[in-house]
Design an enzyme around this catalytic site. Structure first.
Site, PDB file in Angstrom:
ATOM      1  N   ASP A  79      -4.705   3.579  -1.603  1.00 31.89           N
ATOM      2  CA  ASP A  79      -5.747   3.849  -0.600  1.00 31.89           C
ATOM      3  C   ASP A  79      -6.321   5.250  -0.758  1.00 31.89           C
ATOM      4  O   ASP A  79      -5.682   6.239  -0.409  1.00 31.89           O
ATOM      5  CB  ASP A  79      -5.151   3.704   0.805  1.00 31.89           C
ATOM      6  CG  ASP A  79      -4.969   2.252   1.194  1.00 31.89           C
ATOM      7  OD1 ASP A  79      -3.878   1.893   1.666  1.00 31.89           O
ATOM      8  OD2 ASP A  79      -5.930   1.471   1.022  1.00 31.89           O
TER       9      ASP A  79
ATOM     10  N   ASP B 100      -6.386  -6.731   4.290  1.00 31.59           N
ATOM     11  CA  ASP B 100      -5.891  -5.361   4.277  1.00 31.59           C
ATOM     12  C   ASP B 100      -5.814  -4.791   5.696  1.00 31.59           C
ATOM     13  O   ASP B 100      -6.819  -4.503   6.325  1.00 31.59           O
ATOM     14  CB  ASP B 100      -6.834  -4.499   3.419  1.00 31.59           C
ATOM     15  CG  ASP B 100      -6.236  -3.154   3.125  1.00 31.59           C
ATOM     16  OD1 ASP B 100      -6.943  -2.313   2.537  1.00 31.59           O
ATOM     17  OD2 ASP B 100      -5.063  -2.924   3.495  1.00 31.59           O
TER      18      ASP B 100
ATOM     19  N   SER C 299       0.846  -1.194   0.000  1.00 23.97           N
ATOM     20  CA  SER C 299       0.000   0.000   0.000  1.00 23.97           C
ATOM     21  C   SER C 299       0.881   1.244   0.000  1.00 23.97           C
ATOM     22  O   SER C 299       1.709   1.425   0.907  1.00 23.97           O
ATOM     23  CB  SER C 299      -0.879   0.032   1.257  1.00 23.97           C
ATOM     24  OG  SER C 299      -1.354   1.365   1.449  1.00 23.97           O
TER      25      SER C 299
ATOM     26  N   MET D  89     -11.048  -6.274   5.691  1.00 25.39           N
ATOM     27  CA  MET D  89     -10.263  -5.334   6.487  1.00 25.39           C
ATOM     28  C   MET D  89      -9.875  -5.990   7.802  1.00 25.39           C
ATOM     29  O   MET D  89     -10.727  -6.529   8.521  1.00 25.39           O
ATOM     30  CB  MET D  89     -11.066  -4.056   6.757  1.00 25.39           C
ATOM     31  CG  MET D  89     -11.383  -3.214   5.519  1.00 25.39           C
ATOM     32  SD  MET D  89      -9.955  -2.742   4.547  1.00 25.39           S
ATOM     33  CE  MET D  89      -9.029  -1.770   5.757  1.00 25.39           C
TER      34      MET D  89
ATOM     35  N   MET E  94      -8.920   7.983   0.401  1.00 22.63           N
ATOM     36  CA  MET E  94      -9.672   8.299   1.614  1.00 22.63           C
ATOM     37  C   MET E  94     -10.264   9.707   1.496  1.00 22.63           C
ATOM     38  O   MET E  94      -9.587  10.624   1.026  1.00 22.63           O
ATOM     39  CB  MET E  94      -8.748   8.237   2.838  1.00 22.63           C
ATOM     40  CG  MET E  94      -8.114   6.879   3.043  1.00 22.63           C
ATOM     41  SD  MET E  94      -7.092   6.863   4.529  1.00 22.63           S
ATOM     42  CE  MET E  94      -6.369   5.225   4.383  1.00 22.63           C
TER      43      MET E  94
ATOM     44  N   MET F  65     -12.063   4.280   0.156  1.00 22.78           N
ATOM     45  CA  MET F  65     -12.629   4.478   1.479  1.00 22.78           C
ATOM     46  C   MET F  65     -13.343   5.823   1.448  1.00 22.78           C
ATOM     47  O   MET F  65     -12.896   6.825   2.042  1.00 22.78           O
ATOM     48  CB  MET F  65     -11.530   4.421   2.568  1.00 22.78           C
ATOM     49  CG  MET F  65     -11.038   3.000   2.788  1.00 22.78           C
ATOM     50  SD  MET F  65      -9.405   2.886   3.530  1.00 22.78           S
ATOM     51  CE  MET F  65      -8.393   3.126   2.061  1.00 22.78           C
TER      52      MET F  65
HETATM   53  C1  DX5 Z   1      -6.049   1.254   5.866  1.00 25.06           C
HETATM   54  C2  DX5 Z   1      -5.670   0.903   4.434  1.00 25.06           C
HETATM   55  C3  DX5 Z   1      -4.610  -0.155   4.373  1.00 25.06           C
HETATM   56  C4  DX5 Z   1      -3.302   0.276   5.032  1.00 25.06           C
HETATM   57  C5  DX5 Z   1      -2.418  -0.918   5.241  1.00 25.06           C
HETATM   58  O1  DX5 Z   1      -7.230   2.014   5.867  1.00 25.06           O
HETATM   59  O2  DX5 Z   1      -6.788   0.454   3.706  1.00 25.06           O
HETATM   60  O3  DX5 Z   1      -4.375  -0.511   3.006  1.00 25.06           O
HETATM   61  O4  DX5 Z   1      -2.647   1.222   4.210  1.00 25.06           O
HETATM   62  O5  DX5 Z   1      -1.289  -0.469   5.979  1.00 25.06           O
HETATM   63  P1  DX5 Z   1      -0.579  -1.473   7.025  1.00 25.06           P
HETATM   64  O6  DX5 Z   1      -0.128  -2.666   6.198  1.00 25.06           O
HETATM   65  O7  DX5 Z   1       0.574  -0.679   7.561  1.00 25.06           O
HETATM   66  O8  DX5 Z   1      -1.609  -1.840   8.048  1.00 25.06           O
HETATM   67 ZN    ZN Z   2      -6.344  -0.427   1.737  1.00 23.59          ZN
END
Ligand code: DX5
Ligand code: ZN
Length: 216
Positions: free
Chosen positions: A35, A172, A8, A137, A37, A68
């Protein structure tokens, strides 16, 4: 299905995405996880279609875009134009996930549906024929570097629900060498990893990324 690693770029250097993307792909990344957001569906704000369009020329593998955001539908076409290969929407992002997934495929992308830790697998029971990927998740979405929340039971349940459908189960959040074996044993085949891949490395030391990817 072989196990794929999807770093990511939320954990990458935000001042150097092009070089970071090339570095992780040179070092063995199978996909690039992006990602998105909106500061509304999750308490963080990252990037949108213009940034994803800028990433596109640097991605040689698969651009796996994780939305997201809420609502999703007004932005589907923009992510198709930006070049997303896979577009994943959260089942919690609105009341019409069936229509959203149809629209993602209708825009020419592969469709993914994501479930937050508190959402049961049953929530996607009626859209399994509309997806190419289910994202489980294992953190509450919004940030990288959080602790893994064990969802192996949900992964096993989803793999049973999917039957012989060729659908990826993507994990994830909090994936690292200690958590990865558990979720793979439960039936996951795509592992997103941000902090576990980028920690200790940089575009100046990309081989660290390679070692981190190989260790997962
Ligand atoms: C969180 C994201 C993930 C995150 C994963 O909302 O959707 O993709 O970036 O990061 P790590 O592997 O550090 O948990
Ligand atoms: Zn993600």
């Amino acid at each position: 299905m072989s196990i794929k690693i999807a770093p990511s770029i939320l954990s990458a250097d935000f001042a150097d995405f092009g070089r970071e993307i090339r570095a992780i792909e040179d070092q063995g990344a199978d996909w690039v996880h992006v990602d998105v957001m909106d500061g509304h569906f999750v308490p963080n704000l990252t990037f949108g279609p213009p940034a994803v369009k800028a990433f596109r020329p640097h991605v040689k593998t698969v651009m796996d875009v994780h939305l997201m955001i809420a609502p999703v539908d007004p932005f589907i076409e923009a992510y198709a134009v930006a070049g997303a290969d896979i577009l994943t929407a959260h089942v919690e992002a609105g009341p019409h996930i069936h229509r959203t997934l149809q629209a993602i495929r209708g825009a020419g992308m592969k469709a993914g549906v994501a479930l937050n830790p508190g959402t049961p697998a049953e929530a996607v029971a009626h859209v399994l024929d509309l997806v190419d990927l289910v994202c489980v998740m294992t953190v509450n979405p919004g940030f990288g570097g959080q602790s893994f929340i064990d969802m192996t039971g949900k992964v096993r349940q989803l793999r049973t629900m999917l039957g012989d459908r060729p659908v990826h189960i993507e994990i994830d959040g909090g994936v690292d060498p200690s958590t990865a074996p558990k979720v793979v044993a439960a039936g996951a085949d795509v592992l997103v990893a941000g902090s576990a891949v980028f920690k200790g490395g940089s575009v100046a030391e990309p081989e660290v990324y390679g070692r981190n990817i190989a260790a997962i």
